[in-house]
Design a protein around this motif. Structure first.
Motif, PDB file in Angstrom:
ATOM      1  N   SER A 127      -0.287  -0.927  -0.140  1.00  0.00           N
ATOM      2  CA  SER A 127      -0.927  -1.290   1.485  1.00  0.00           C
ATOM      3  C   SER A 127      -0.379  -1.286   2.336  1.00  0.00           C
ATOM      4  CB  SER A 127      -2.301  -2.233   0.948  1.00  0.00           C
ATOM      5  OG  SER A 127      -2.895  -2.192  -0.607  1.00  0.00           O
ATOM      6  N   HIS A 306      -4.890   5.326  -2.472  1.00  0.00           N
ATOM      7  CA  HIS A 306      -3.244   4.693  -3.093  1.00  0.00           C
ATOM      8  C   HIS A 306      -4.239   3.800  -4.744  1.00  0.00           C
ATOM      9  CE1 HIS A 306      -4.330   0.426  -1.520  1.00  0.00           C
ATOM     10  NE2 HIS A 306      -4.700   2.161  -0.266  1.00  0.00           N
ATOM     11  N   ARG A 425       4.776  -9.658  -4.887  1.00  0.00           N
ATOM     12  CA  ARG A 425       4.529 -10.966  -5.096  1.00  0.00           C
ATOM     13  C   ARG A 425       4.415 -11.529  -6.575  1.00  0.00           C
ATOM     14  NH1 ARG A 425       0.049  -7.437  -5.746  1.00  0.00           N
ATOM     15  NH2 ARG A 425       0.139  -5.911  -3.131  1.00  0.00           N
TER      16      ARG A 425
HETATM   17 MG   LIG Z   1      -2.231  -2.957  -2.541  1.00  0.00          MG
END
Ligand SMILES: [Mg+2]
Ligand SMILES: Nc1ncnc2c1ncn2[C@@H]1O[C@H](COP(=O)(O)OP(=O)(O)OP(=O)(O)O)[C@@H](O)[C@H]1O
Length: 645
Positions: A127, A306, A425
């Motif tokens: 992203s 994606h 993350r």
């Molecule tokens: Mg993403």
């Protein structure tokens, strides 16, 4: 108060003036003059993005002075694009692939008619890469469009077919595409066909205003309404106009607004196949259906999609999808596997966030090591920590020699590496958790980060063997590795002018080793006396890296040969030049202060001399980036773990 107000007003006024200076409005005729001056204003979407990326220039990865980079990329240069350089780390190959796509598409090759699809594990930067392109467009200055066109289309579409050849010659470009139904209608009704008078404006790409950037989130499979993509007919107007009147059209789908720029399909394969057909025709044929009975609409946009690998595999397994598969350029975006780059990722995320705590030295290194270890595939050639170091371009010492394993070979053997493991993350969450456990200290350190990671791994929904392995990394492999780093750090803080002492040991070692190898004498630097080489001293260094007995002679020869060669090349030699010797010298220094650092660190009460030493050591650590809080934490940790009684 007054001055404050005036300055607000001044800033607003200046900004408005700058904005007005940038905006342009003129007739199509005037626009043609602009195109003649600079044909790039009429670039198609792919070419526009390609210029955007390449405008900031490139570098060769080998331009870096870092010897680790040279070790890693010795077999072939990799181009680094400045456009991405400050925000993306360790995924140069994926980026080069993306740029290749834009290059070939900008030349109107087959790829200009294919979807760019980024596939990779969660949190690998897919992203962010697309967002970077979108932000790039937004910052790229204005483009020209027909005024009030819902698709802000290219003004050259106004030129009638029979004149295009001639104009193409005069302007030096190729004209493709036709007017959208709305503009066609207005040209006829409003301008009586006098296309040269149609007003043209400059416009800015904007995701928020839906100009040139369209986004398609995954849609509920039970509600695959194509209006999200291609717009709809405005029901309230259906009564007002006759059938087929384009004034009922509401061309506000993602493919409409993304005309001229990009359309992003998030989690693309969560959508039904039918839904994807519009995406494919848009790239392949460069047209989309207009809602209702309004024929086809030309679109010029880069379609980027994606998703993660599981969705891709599922989609690929279905044979009915073959036609779509053939129209997709797949770019793998794996996790980064280079330690130095992983650290930069977290530095970047922290810099861009509200995270304001102190980050103790080695914290990001520690969590990055964990992330990368979790992503590596085992190999019979070495353990995973060694592999991690080799991937980082480090020289790994084993039995007094640099380990001769080629990182590129290791990588070739593990094709899937980087497609699974701990995500960026997960790591950021662990750092947040570590911080919320130490609000007063307002500091995170390797010890608290490790604890946070351990409890997150315990709670995470992972297969048992994966969890077991992750815990082993944290509780065993990295625990030991960190203790080694910590001891080195404390040694440096204890040893008065560490660097000089290391250099002195190095020089001394060289003098004696050289004399030993050449069977000559060492000249004492002070007394000018000729002395026998001091084998005892040589051994005391060598034994630090387990070179004993008959191995010693070979090692001394290697050291001398290596350093001779280095100085012949004109490299300044220092104690860090030859990795095995550097390690031996550092360990020697470490051993020499081990007792005293243990006593002083662990002591409950210190005499005057010890207190002075302790204070200097603490001050050195503070100078090296520790804060009051983490100095206490790491010293306590060292006392309990490093120098156990
Ligand atoms: Mg993403
Ligand atoms: N190689 C990298 N270089 C720089 N930043 C990275 C890299 N990999 C991940 N990041 C950062 O990690 C965070 C998560 O990345 P991002 O959201 O782009 O991942 P994603 O691949 O889209 O994940 P998902 O599949 O979950 O949507 C972002 O802040 C991103 O900038």
């Amino acid at each position: 108060m007054d001055t404050g107000r005036t300055s607000f007003e001044r800033i607003i006024k200046e900004d408005r003036a700058a904005h007005d200076a940038r905006t342009w409005r003129g007739s199509f005729l005037e626009y043609l003059d602009r195109v003649r001056e600079d044909s790039s204003v009429a670039q198609l979407a792919h070419a526009r993005i390609y210029s955007l990326i390449t405008r900031s220039g490139t570098q060769d990865i080998l331009d870096s002075p870092d010897p680790r980079v040279h070790r890693l990329y010795s077999d072939g240069a990799v181009k680094v694009y400045n456009f991405f350089r400050d925000e993306f780390f360790g995924i140069e190959k994926a980026i080069a692939h993306i740029v290749r796509y834009f290059h070939s598409a900008s030349l109107k090759g087959e790829e200009s008619r294919q979807v760019l699809y980024l596939m990779g594990p969660v949190g690998s930067g897919k992203s962010s890469l697309i967002e970077k392109l979108e932000r790039g467009l937004e910052g790229s200055g204005s483009f020209y469009a027909i005024e009030d066109c819902p698709m802000h289309e290219e003004p050259l579409h106004l030129l009638p077919r029979h004149l295009r050849k001639e104009f193409e010659k005069m302007l030096g470009l190729h004209i493709e595409g036709d007017l959208c139904p709305v503009c066609r209608f207005r040209l006829k009704e409003q301008y009586g066909g006098r296309y040269e008078e149609v007003p043209i404006i400059s416009a800015l790409f904007s995701k928020r205003n839906r100009v040139g950037v369209g986004v398609v989130p995954p849609v509920d499979p039970n509600n695959q309404d194509t209006s999200v993509l291609i717009g709809s007919e405005d029901i309230s107007k259906l009564d007002l106009y006759s059938e087929g009147d384009p004034r009922v059209l509401d061309l506000s789908g993602a493919l409409n607004v993304g005309n001229r720029g990009v359309v992003e399909f998030i989690e693309v394969f969560k959508n039904e196949t039918e839904y994807l057909h519009a995406m494919i025709t848009a790239t392949q044929e460069k047209v989309i259906p207009a809602p209702g009975r309004h024929g086809l609409v030309y679109v010029d946009t880069v379609i980027v999609a994606h998703s993660n690998e599981a969705e891709w595999q599922k989609f690929k397994a279905d044979h009915t999808n073959e036609a779509i598969l053939d129209r997709i350029v797949v770019v793998k975006v794996p996790y980064n596997l280079r330690l130095s780059e992983e650290v930069k990722i977290y530095e970047k995320i922290i810099r861009n966030s509200d995270f304001k705590a102190h980050v103790s030295p080695h914290t990001l290194e520690f969590v990055s090591m964990f992330a990368i270890l979790s992503r590596l595939e085992p190999t019979p050639k070495c353990d995973l920590l060694t592999k991690l170091k080799l991937y980082n371009g480090e020289e790994v010492i084993e039995k007094g020699r640099t380990k001769k394993i080629d990182a590129n070979e290791l990588r070739d053997e593990a094709k899937r590496e980087g497609m699974s493991g701990i995500s960026t993350r997960f790591i950021m969450k662990a750092l947040d958790n570590a911080l919320s456990d130490n609000i007063e200290g307002n500091c995170i350190n390797p010890i608290s980060a490790r604890e946070a990671l351990i409890s997150m791994v315990k709670e995470a929904d992972l297969p048992d063997d994966t969890r077991k392995q992750h815990l082993e990394f944290l509780q065993d492999v990295l625990h030991k590795e960190y203790l080694e780093m910590l001891e080195k750090e404390i040694t440096k803080a204890f040893v008065y002018s560490y660097q000089e002492q290391a250099e002195a040991l190095f020089q001394n070692y060289l003098d004696h080793a050289e004399a030993f190898v050449n069977k000559s004498k060492v000249k004492d630097r002070n007394t000018r006396e000729d002395l026998q080489p001091d084998e005892g001293f040589l051994k005391s260094i060598e034994e630090q890296i387990a070179i004993i007995g008959s191995a010693a002679e070979g090692f001394r020869q290697e050291v001398i040969a290596y350093l001779w060669a280095a100085s012949r090349r004109g490299t300044r030699v220092s104690y860090t030049s030859y990795e095995p010797l550097k390690e031996a010298i550092e360990k020697k220094l470490m051993t020499s202060v081990r007792d005293i650092s243990r006593i002083i660190t662990k002591a409950r009460t210190r005499d005057e001399e010890q207190t002075a030493k302790h204070n200097t050591m603490v001050q050195n650590l503070l100078d090296h980036g520790y804060c009051q809080n983490c100095v206490d934490v790491v010293l306590k940790y060292a006392a309990n773990n490093l120098w156990k009684d």
